[in-house]
Scaffold this motif. Structure first.
Motif, PDB file in Angstrom:
ATOM      1  N   SER A   1      79.310   2.180 -62.516  1.00 31.87           N
ATOM      2  CA  SER A   1      79.676   2.691 -63.842  1.00 31.87           C
ATOM      3  C   SER A   1      79.693   1.535 -64.841  1.00 31.87           C
ATOM      4  CB  SER A   1      81.075   3.322 -63.807  1.00 31.87           C
ATOM      5  OG  SER A   1      82.039   2.297 -63.626  1.00 31.87           O
ATOM      6  N   VAL A   2      79.651   1.914 -66.134  1.00 30.12           N
ATOM      7  CA  VAL A   2      79.710   0.900 -67.188  1.00 30.12           C
ATOM      8  C   VAL A   2      80.969   0.068 -67.067  1.00 30.12           C
ATOM      9  CG1 VAL A   2      80.045   0.577 -69.664  1.00 30.12           C
ATOM     10  CG2 VAL A   2      78.333   2.152 -68.868  1.00 30.12           C
ATOM     11  N   SER A   3      82.106   0.721 -66.852  1.00 32.58           N
ATOM     12  CA  SER A   3      83.327  -0.067 -66.875  1.00 32.58           C
ATOM     13  C   SER A   3      83.359  -1.018 -65.687  1.00 32.58           C
ATOM     14  CB  SER A   3      84.568   0.814 -67.000  1.00 32.58           C
ATOM     15  OG  SER A   3      84.972   1.280 -65.767  1.00 32.58           O
ATOM     16  N   GLU A   4      82.895  -0.573 -64.502  1.00 33.15           N
ATOM     17  CA  GLU A   4      82.869  -1.508 -63.373  1.00 33.15           C
ATOM     18  C   GLU A   4      81.917  -2.676 -63.639  1.00 33.15           C
ATOM     19  OE1 GLU A   4      83.446   0.566 -59.296  1.00 33.15           O
ATOM     20  OE2 GLU A   4      83.121   2.132 -60.797  1.00 33.15           O
ATOM     21  N   ALA A   5      80.835  -2.404 -64.345  1.00 26.38           N
ATOM     22  CA  ALA A   5      79.885  -3.464 -64.695  1.00 26.38           C
ATOM     23  C   ALA A   5      80.532  -4.473 -65.649  1.00 26.38           C
ATOM     24  CB  ALA A   5      78.641  -2.858 -65.337  1.00 26.38           C
TER      25      ALA A   5
END
Ligand SMILES: O=C(O)[C@@H](CO)OP(=O)(O)O
Ligand SMILES: [Mg+2]
Length: 399
Positions: free
Chosen positions: A165-169
């Protein structure tokens, strides 16, 4: 409803402490948009012209504002940008300044989104925008024009290509920045930070590669997904008298191609921006031929978000991706034209910040609106996290 009723322009600070142009656009129905122009340090020779902010503001007030107010609809972005072009009358916004132009262009888009009650990414992307989110490329170690006495290569960028996901990235990139800081400590190397918040250690490029490699593998192991890394060589800045000038000697264009191709192999680089001089399409084509199926070869100073320079690159097979910076070309319409030309020709798009930034978050919206594969906007520092945090919010909003 979206007819522009007033435009205010002012000087505000950018992240380097320099003045830049901020625009407020108001519509007759009370819609409001505010945006600020970023500013580059390693600027391409063919970029639209940034004027000193006072001059850009005075000229835009005189020429552009009267053409827009009470006449143009903020919701009609092409009309807004057409009026800016007409008011300027040059190819490269040298009359009103690309800094005034891009600030007004982006502020108008935000004002229109406000009237429509839609988030900016939705207004720009429309009902049929893609469903993907960009992978953030995060500057972890750097030098070049962004920091003195650091690496020759301008940026070593974390690329969390396997993030779910974007936030994990986004969090993974910050962890890579932290891990690189730890490794520098372990090696007893003190480091300040460059213009974009990346570590700017007094190390050779070879040592920076080792540190980056170690940092991404530590974090990759911890988070459980693949993190690669990439580069912005910003090679035009080191090109002089027919050769690339490194601290430890020079490389001819052929040697530079060979060196970059070896780095791609050795480090499995996900991304290489501006590995060659901005005038050398041929060398870009040669390198793309050699390693373009394994990595992204990206043109920043080469293409300057300009459709005619991009078309030249497409014709010659130079690069396979383009960096997109709205202030390089001066308006959102011109920016989207470059993105569309790239996409039609199978070039990946990377939406990018500048080294001098503000809290403006337009590029996060633009990346989502246009389904860009990547966004390059730093890892830490408030003006960088402004975009990254906005991306996290957009991802939450858009589900
Ligand atoms: O070269 C680049 O890609 C940018 C952003 O990282 O730097 P500048 O804004 O200084 O051109
Ligand atoms: Mg660059």
């Amino acid at each position: 409803m979206t007819q522009i009723s007033s435009i205010s322009l002012r000087r505000v600070l950018d992240s380097r402490g320099n003045p830049t142009v901020e625009a407020d656009v108001l519509t007759e129905s009370g819609g409001f948009g505010r945006a600020a122009a970023p500013s580059g340090a390693s600027t391409g020779e063919y970029e639209a012209i940034e004027l000193p902010p006072k001059e850009a503001i005075a000229n835009a007030r005189e020429h552009a504002v009267p053409r827009l107010v009470d006449t143009v609809y903020a919701g009609d972005q092409r009309a807004v940008d057409g009026a800016l072009r007409a008011a300027d009358g040059t190819e490269n916004f040298s009359e009103i300044g690309a800094n005034s132009a891009v600030a007004i262009s982006m502020a108008a888009a935000k004002a229109a989104a406000d009237v429509l009650g839609a988030p900016l990414y939705q207004h720009l992307g429309g009902a049929f925008r893609g469903e993907n989110f960009p992978v953030p490329l995060g500057n972890v170690i750097g030098g070049g024009e962004h920091a003195k006495d650091a690496t020759d290569i301008q940026e070593f960028l974390a690329a969390p290509v396997g993030a779910p996901s974007v936030s994990e990235a986004v969090f993974a990139n910050a962890k890579v920045h932290g891990a690189a800081g730890d490794i520098l400590d372990e090696r007893g190397i003190g480091a300040g930070k460059g213009d974009e918040g990346a570590w700017a250690p007094p190390v050779s490029d070879a040592e920076a590669f080792e540190i980056m490699d170690e940092a991404v593998s530590r974090v990759s192991e911890e988070v459980g997904f693949e993190i690669k890394f990439g580069l912005d060589v910003a090679a035009s800045e080191m090109y002089d008298e027919g050769a690339y000038q490194y601290s430890d000697g020079e490389k001819s264009p052929d040697e530079q191609i060979e060196y970059i191709a070896e780095l791609v192999e050795e480090y499995d680089l996900a991304y290489v921006e501006d590995p060659l001089d901005e005038n050398d399409y041929e060398a870009f084509a040669e390198l793309t031929e050699q390693v373009g199926d394994q990595t992204l070869i990206c043109g920043d100073d080469l293409f300057v978000t300009n459709v005619s320079r991009l078309q030249d690159g497409i014709d010659q097979g130079a690069a396979n991706s383009i960096l997109i910076k709205p202030n390089q070309i001066g308006s959102l319409s011109d920016t989207v034209d470059a993105i569309e030309l790239a996409v039609r020709n199978g070039y990946e798009t990377i939406i990018s910040h500048r080294s001098g930034e503000t809290e403006d978050t337009t590029i996060a919206h633009l990346a989502v609106a246009t389904d860009a594969g990547f966004i390059k906007t730093g890892t830490v520092a408030g003006e960088r996290t402004a975009k990254l945090n906005e991306l996290i919010r957009i991802a939450e909003d858009a589900v």
